[in-house]
Enzyme design. Structure first.
Site, PDB file in Angstrom:
ATOM      1  N   ASP A 126       4.229 -10.229 -12.315  1.00 10.24           N
ATOM      2  CA  ASP A 126       3.481 -10.413 -11.059  1.00 10.24           C
ATOM      3  C   ASP A 126       2.780 -11.765 -10.945  1.00 10.24           C
ATOM      4  O   ASP A 126       1.977 -11.961 -10.035  1.00 10.24           O
ATOM      5  CB  ASP A 126       2.438  -9.298 -10.858  1.00 10.24           C
TER       6      ASP A 126
ATOM      7  N   LEU B 248      12.462  -7.900  -8.650  1.00 11.84           N
ATOM      8  CA  LEU B 248      11.486  -6.815  -8.617  1.00 11.84           C
ATOM      9  C   LEU B 248      11.913  -5.713  -9.569  1.00 11.84           C
ATOM     10  O   LEU B 248      13.040  -5.202  -9.483  1.00 11.84           O
ATOM     11  CB  LEU B 248      11.359  -6.239  -7.204  1.00 11.84           C
ATOM     12  N   GLU B 249      11.023  -5.371 -10.492  1.00 13.73           N
ATOM     13  CA  GLU B 249      11.200  -4.177 -11.323  1.00 13.73           C
ATOM     14  C   GLU B 249      10.694  -2.980 -10.542  1.00 13.73           C
ATOM     15  O   GLU B 249       9.590  -3.008  -9.996  1.00 13.73           O
ATOM     16  CB  GLU B 249      10.433  -4.331 -12.624  1.00 13.73           C
TER      17      GLU B 249
ATOM     18  N   SER C 234       0.820  -1.219   0.000  1.00 13.54           N
ATOM     19  CA  SER C 234       0.000   0.000   0.000  1.00 13.54           C
ATOM     20  C   SER C 234       0.849   1.263   0.000  1.00 13.54           C
ATOM     21  O   SER C 234       0.597   2.197  -0.758  1.00 13.54           O
ATOM     22  CB  SER C 234      -0.934  -0.002   1.217  1.00 13.54           C
ATOM     23  N   SER C 235       1.867   1.297   0.850  1.00 12.78           N
ATOM     24  CA  SER C 235       2.701   2.497   0.942  1.00 12.78           C
ATOM     25  C   SER C 235       3.472   2.730  -0.352  1.00 12.78           C
ATOM     26  O   SER C 235       3.725   3.882  -0.734  1.00 12.78           O
ATOM     27  CB  SER C 235       3.667   2.373   2.117  1.00 12.78           C
TER      28      SER C 235
ATOM     29  N   GLY D 156       2.418   1.960  -3.458  1.00 12.64           N
ATOM     30  CA  GLY D 156       1.505   2.543  -4.425  1.00 12.64           C
ATOM     31  C   GLY D 156       1.223   4.004  -4.159  1.00 12.64           C
ATOM     32  O   GLY D 156       1.121   4.806  -5.090  1.00 12.64           O
ATOM     33  N   ARG D 157       1.133   4.367  -2.888  1.00 13.60           N
ATOM     34  CA  ARG D 157       0.814   5.764  -2.550  1.00 13.60           C
ATOM     35  C   ARG D 157       1.996   6.702  -2.771  1.00 13.60           C
ATOM     36  O   ARG D 157       1.836   7.923  -2.720  1.00 13.60           O
ATOM     37  CB  ARG D 157       0.321   5.843  -1.103  1.00 13.60           C
TER      38      ARG D 157
END
Length: 360
Positions: free
Chosen positions: A127, A139-140, A107-108, A110-111
């Site tokens: 993914d 991870l990209e 979540s953090s 994306g924000r």
């Protein structure tokens, strides 16, 4: 074995059985109710562009061709906006033949408008981790609005493990909504296997409806909470007389759903990130909603879905109450030992309009 998303204790069991392997012990809070946080390794490869390795190659073989230079993350390093980085993660998988997985930004992440996608060897999709996968995870990372400071062990992405059929049909969602109240909408729009969410453009008592990310800001340290002033990075947005918001192309917005959301303890949810049927914009980067999000028994009454919005190519007008995405619900293979919210001191339980934990 029961079908559905694997809960925390089954994720822990995978780790103990050597199905999830890490270069160092898992962090105490790394296993979430329905997912596992993934940690960055010690180096990042700066590449010229995003890529998929394809059926015939490992990611390392692709990096031998596309890597421009290597960034040492052991002491921390800044990842610049507009650049693409590939980071080997600290976790690798050796999944049982009946277990598959899917990843999503936290979540953090994306924000902060950090675009992340997990890649596996011989992947043809981002993914997605096929059943029985045995190999390294990568991870990209591509920061879009703010440069970010990351280090070995930083957690930007998360992964869910599934066994058998997990996704509820539209009829099953309708039945669950009748019994549990999945959103606060009086006349819920349920179709395509999901329940609709709309955008709130009336705002709070002060008329605040959201934020737009500023350009040319300082650096955000992804591991420090309450360390950055909001106005140094964000422009507050207030409601207009007509109840509309014009999304400018390639600008990043934080908005909030009109409906409160409820994810019952025996289920998990995911928001569709892009639906061309409702507009040419992306509405969510970090789509996982854990069991207990918005659940009154976990202190979540009134929780809204925060929307991470970016318009594609052309300006787009949003109006109050307009549908912007759908929540897909999935059954858990078993109820998790701890729910999102009070059990875990979760950052975004009972949220309304809220930026990431990094800002105060």
């Amino acid at each position: 074995m029961t079908e559905g998303i694997l809960p925390d204790r089954e994720i822990q069991a995978l780790h103990e059985a050597g199905r999830i392997v890490s270069v160092r012990p898992l962090d105490d809070d790394q296993v979430q109710p329905a997912s596992l946080d993934l940690r960055l390794g010690a180096r990042a490869h700066r590449v010229r562009a995003s890529f998929l390795p394809g059926r015939q190659r490992s990611v390392e073989e692709a990096l031998n061709r596309f890597s421009l230079h290597v960034v040492d993350l052991s002491e921390g390093a800044v990842l610049e906006t507009g650049c693409v980085y590939i980071v080997p993660l600290m976790e690798r998988l050796s999944l049982p033949p009946e277990v598959r997985a899917a990843a999503n930004p936290k979540s953090s992440t994306g924000r902060l408008d950090i675009f992340t996608r997990v890649i596996t060897d011989r992947a043809q999709e981002f993914d997605k981790v096929p059943a029985g996968y045995d190999g390294q995870l990568y991870l990209e990372i591509s920061p879009r609005t703010f440069p970010v400071l990351v280090r070995q062990g930083s957690r930007l992405s998360q992964i869910r493990f599934r066994r058998g059929r997990a996704t509820l049909t539209s009829d099953e969602i309708s039945s669950l909504h009748e019994g549990e109240g999945l959103t606060s909408a009086l006349d819920a729009n349920i179709s395509g296997g999901g329940i609709a969410l709309s955008v709130d453009l009336t705002g709070d008592d002060d008329g605040m409806i959201g934020y737009r990310g500023k350009r040319h800001t300082g650096v955000v340290d992804v591991d420090k909470r309450d360390a950055h002033r909001i106005l140094d990075f964000w422009e507050p947005l207030h409601r207009s007389e007509g109840g509309v918001l014009v999304l400018d192309p390639n600008e990043f917005y934080i908005l909030v759903s009109e409906e409160a959301v409820h994810v019952p303890p025996d289920f998990a949810a995911e928001m569709t990130p892009f639906d061309p049927l409702v507009g040419e914009f992306r509405v969510h980067y970090a789509g996982f909603f854990d069991p207990g999000f918005g659940h009154s028994g976990a202190g979540g009454t009134g929780s809204r879905a925060v929307l991470e919005v970016r318009s594609h190519e052309v300006p787009f007008i949003l109006e109050h109450g307009q549908i912007v995405g759908r929540l897909i619900f999935e059954r858990m293979a078993a109820r998790p030992g701890r729910l999102y919210g009070a059990d875990l001191k979760s950052n975004y339980q009972a949220q309304r309009l809220k930026l990431s934990k990094h800002f105060s």
